[in-house]
Motif scaffolding. Structure first.
Motif, short mmCIF file in Angstrom:
data_model
loop_
_atom_site.label_atom_id
_atom_site.label_comp_id
_atom_site.label_asym_id
_atom_site.label_seq_id
_atom_site.Cartn_x
_atom_site.Cartn_y
_atom_site.Cartn_z
N ILE A 174 0.87 -1.17 0.00
CA ILE A 174 0.00 0.00 0.00
C ILE A 174 0.91 1.23 0.00
CG2 ILE A 174 -1.84 1.24 1.21
CD1 ILE A 174 -2.60 -1.50 2.53
N THR A 175 0.87 1.98 -1.09
CA THR A 175 1.77 3.14 -1.21
C THR A 175 1.27 4.29 -0.34
OG1 THR A 175 0.62 4.23 -3.01
CG2 THR A 175 2.18 2.50 -3.62
N ARG A 176 2.27 5.13 -0.04
CA ARG A 176 3.69 4.90 -0.24
C ARG A 176 4.32 4.20 0.96
NH1 ARG A 176 4.69 11.15 -0.97
NH2 ARG A 176 3.40 10.96 0.88
N GLY A 177 3.70 4.36 2.14
CA GLY A 177 4.32 3.87 3.37
C GLY A 177 4.61 2.38 3.38
N GLY A 178 3.82 1.60 2.62
CA GLY A 178 4.02 0.15 2.63
C GLY A 178 5.18 -0.31 1.75
N VAL B 45 0.69 -5.39 2.57
CA VAL B 45 1.61 -4.75 3.52
C VAL B 45 1.43 -3.24 3.58
CG1 VAL B 45 4.07 -4.33 4.03
CG2 VAL B 45 3.37 -6.54 3.10
N ASP B 46 1.33 -2.73 4.81
CA ASP B 46 1.41 -1.27 5.01
C ASP B 46 2.35 -1.01 6.18
OD1 ASP B 46 1.00 1.40 4.51
OD2 ASP B 46 -1.17 1.34 4.76
N ASP B 47 2.81 0.26 6.27
CA ASP B 47 3.72 0.58 7.38
C ASP B 47 2.99 0.58 8.71
OD1 ASP B 47 2.30 2.87 6.63
OD2 ASP B 47 4.03 4.20 6.63
N LEU B 48 1.75 1.14 8.71
CA LEU B 48 1.00 1.19 9.97
C LEU B 48 -0.49 1.28 9.70
CD1 LEU B 48 0.34 4.53 11.57
CD2 LEU B 48 1.75 4.57 9.57
#
Ligand SMILES: O=P(O)(O)OC[C@H]1O[C@H](OP(=O)(O)OP(=O)(O)O)[C@H](O)[C@@H]1O
Ligand code: HPA
Ligand SMILES: [Mg+2]
Length: 159
Positions: free
Chosen positions: A39-43, A91-94
């Motif tokens: 999942i952009t951009r953080g992922g 996937v994501d960062d948070l």
């Protein structure tokens, strides 16, 4: 929603992020994935690190934007995928309020959804995460920071 909801900062260094993603990978190693959807951009950065650890070469994106710095606006989906996520790692960062996660879950209901960090409101929307962070805490990622000069304490305090 705005920056007023954040009262603390949790600063994540590159090194910390890398160790956290590797720890998350330990918990994913028994699974087989067709590929990763970031999942952009953080992922993107966690996805690249996970792909290296799990030897995944097929990587796709869902391109979505929700925040302008700390201010959350409407969701803008710029690119989706043409499958329901079956067998894929998402996937994501948070996950924070869960607004982004809810939207992406609708798009890929069968994906295995992971984030590195999760706040309580969004936590139920992901299948796995590594570290829980308080809802009023802003996670400061390394790609949003730089190394800067810090004045000696005596000059900060006594000048
Ligand atoms: O749970 P939520 O309240 O929806 O917030 C979480 C989302 O917000 C951030 O993305 P952002 O929209 O800031 O875009 P970016 O990944 O390009 O930085 C973060 O990377 C998550 O995707
Ligand atoms: O705590 C956060 N940090 C960085 N980006 C974010 N997007 C939503 N919440 C956050
Ligand atoms: Mg994001």
């Amino acid at each position: 929603m705005s920056s007023h909801r954040y009262h603390q900062h949790f600063t994540v260094s590159w090194d910390q992020l890398h160790r956290d993603v590797r720890e998350l990978c330990h918990r994913l190693i028994e699974r087989d994935f067709k590929g990763i959807v970031a999942i952009t951009r953080g992922g993107l950065i966690p996805a690249a690190l996970i792909a290296r650890e799990l030897n995944v070469r097929l990587i796709d994106t869902v391109c979505i934007k929700s925040y302008d710095h700390m201010d959350q606006g409407g969701l803008d989906v710029m690119k989706g995928v043409d499958h329901d996520g079956d067998g894929w790692l998402l996937v994501d960062d948070l996950v924070d309020t869960g607004k982004t996660a809810r939207k992406v879950r609708e798009m890929l209901p069968k994906a295995h959804f992971v984030t590195v960090y999760a706040k309580p409101e969004g936590r139920p929307l992901v299948d796995q995460y590594l570290t829980e962070v308080a809802q009023d805490c802003w996670i400061q990622f390394p790609w949003d920071m730089g190394i800067a000069y810090v004045e000696p304490l005596v000059d900060q305090v006594k000048r």
